[in-house]
Design a protein around this motif. Structure first.
Motif, mmCIF file in Angstrom:
data_model
loop_
_atom_site.group_PDB
_atom_site.id
_atom_site.type_symbol
_atom_site.label_atom_id
_atom_site.label_comp_id
_atom_site.label_asym_id
_atom_site.label_seq_id
_atom_site.Cartn_x
_atom_site.Cartn_y
_atom_site.Cartn_z
ATOM 1 N N ASN A 1 0.861 -1.177 0.000
ATOM 2 C CA ASN A 1 0.000 0.000 0.000
ATOM 3 C C ASN A 1 0.906 1.239 0.000
ATOM 4 O O ASN A 1 2.118 1.121 -0.148
ATOM 5 C CB ASN A 1 -0.975 0.002 1.184
ATOM 6 N N ASP A 2 0.311 2.410 0.157
ATOM 7 C CA ASP A 2 1.074 3.661 0.062
ATOM 8 C C ASP A 2 2.249 3.728 1.030
ATOM 9 O O ASP A 2 3.235 4.434 0.772
ATOM 10 C CB ASP A 2 0.147 4.855 0.338
ATOM 11 N N HIS A 3 2.151 3.025 2.163
ATOM 12 C CA HIS A 3 3.160 3.162 3.213
ATOM 13 C C HIS A 3 3.827 1.837 3.576
ATOM 14 O O HIS A 3 4.433 1.724 4.642
ATOM 15 C CB HIS A 3 2.519 3.773 4.471
ATOM 16 N N GLU B 1 5.049 5.247 -4.793
ATOM 17 C CA GLU B 1 4.333 5.322 -6.065
ATOM 18 C C GLU B 1 4.582 4.077 -6.912
ATOM 19 O O GLU B 1 3.667 3.335 -7.224
ATOM 20 C CB GLU B 1 4.777 6.566 -6.841
ATOM 21 N N ILE C 1 4.559 8.843 0.162
ATOM 22 C CA ILE C 1 3.933 7.561 -0.148
ATOM 23 C C ILE C 1 4.689 6.897 -1.308
ATOM 24 O O ILE C 1 5.296 7.563 -2.139
ATOM 25 C CB ILE C 1 2.439 7.725 -0.525
ATOM 26 N N LYS D 1 4.377 -1.961 -9.545
ATOM 27 C CA LYS D 1 4.276 -1.991 -8.091
ATOM 28 C C LYS D 1 5.123 -3.111 -7.474
ATOM 29 O O LYS D 1 5.147 -3.261 -6.261
ATOM 30 C CB LYS D 1 2.810 -2.183 -7.670
ATOM 31 N N GLU E 1 4.787 13.220 -2.396
ATOM 32 C CA GLU E 1 4.306 13.924 -1.201
ATOM 33 C C GLU E 1 3.868 15.329 -1.614
ATOM 34 O O GLU E 1 4.669 16.084 -2.204
ATOM 35 C CB GLU E 1 5.397 14.018 -0.126
#
Length: 285
Positions: free
Chosen positions: A137-139, A169, A167, A176, A202
């Motif tokens: 996920n983003d984090h 990308e 985060i 991903k 960000e």
């Protein structure tokens, strides 16, 4: 008639092609290079450098280049730059700042696409480290490292988090997830981007973070970062650059993707030209 072999020879290189004997010599007094093929003088104390590039011989005078085939026929003169695309093909920028490819007769051609050779094993002992990163996920990035040693195999799992409020990308493969063998990853035939790099975002600004070194490679200051496999396009305030080839400071109003070794550009004041993979510019007159 001067006897070169007695007092002017500083350097001599003899090469044999399938058809010709190529003799490149440097004179001690003038420091210029001579070219002979099959005993016939082609150029006498003319060039600052001479070299064989596959089925071509290139000679440099000042900042320009002449190109010969292996029979000693000059097929191009006063080039601004060239790149040996293959043993039978050169990519050139001519004196009119036109970029194209030529064969060994000097004809403009569309070259065949090159095939990248497979990577060799990590080392002779069979020791390898395989790494897989996945953006959960983003984090959150999940890392799996598999170590293949001569007598054992084991895996380790790690969780990676982004710095501050940034985060995740995507990776430098525009996906991903990315998997590679440590030290032997490559994107294409050109100098690679590190597969441990991940693009961050960000507050509508983009940067690049190293998961391996846990530090910024490019700070969060760019309006857009686009990946081209072996380099990144960085945009800020309407200007562009390519990293790592040209640098980190955007300076071109227009910058097109590389066509092998050269990319087309236009500066904010309207000057146009080509820039090579090392960042050297060739402007139109």
């Amino acid at each position: 008639m001067r006897i070169l072999s007695l007092f002017t020879i500083l350097f001599s290189l003899n090469l044999y092609s399938q058809e010709s004997k190529i003799d490149i010599r440097q004179s001690l007094d003038s420091k210029k290079y001579n070219l002979s093929i099959d005993g016939k003088s082609i150029a006498i104390e003319k060039y600052d450098s001479l070299q064989v590039e596959g089925n071509f011989i290139t000679g440099k005078i000042g900042t320009s280049w002449d190109v010969y085939n292996l029979t000693g026929e000059m097929i191009k003169s006063s080039l601004k730059s060239y790149y040996p695309y293959s043993s039978n093909t050169l990519q050139i920028i001519d004196s009119f700042n036109k970029m194209y490819f030529i064969d060994k007769s000097g004809r403009a051609i569309i070259p065949k696409k090159r095939i990248q050779a497979p990577l060799r094993p990590n080392d002779e002992l069979g020791n390898s480290t395989y790494v897989s990163y996945t953006i959960i996920n983003d984090h959150h990035i999940k890392e799996i490292s598999k170590y293949d040693k001569v007598d054992t195999t084991y895996s380790l799992n790690f969780d990676k988090i982004p710095p501050q409020k940034a985060i995740f990308e995507k990776f430098v493969n525009n996906k991903k997830e990315i998997s590679f063998e440590r030290e032997w990853y490559t994107g294409d035939i050109w100098d690679k981007l590190d597969p441990d790099f991940v693009i961050l975002k960000e507050d509508k600004k983009y940067g690049v973070w190293s998961l391996l070194e846990e530090k910024y490679i490019l700070s969060l200051e760019f309006d857009k970062i686009q990946n081209f496999t072996s380099y990144l396009s960085l945009e800020k305030n309407g200007l562009s650059t390519f990293y790592p080839n040209i640098g980190t400071e955007p300076k071109y109003q227009k910058l097109e993707p590389y066509i092998e070794y050269f990319a087309r550009f236009e500066t904010p004041n309207g000057k146009k030209g080509w820039v090579d993979r090392k960042g050297k510019e060739y402007f139109e007159q």
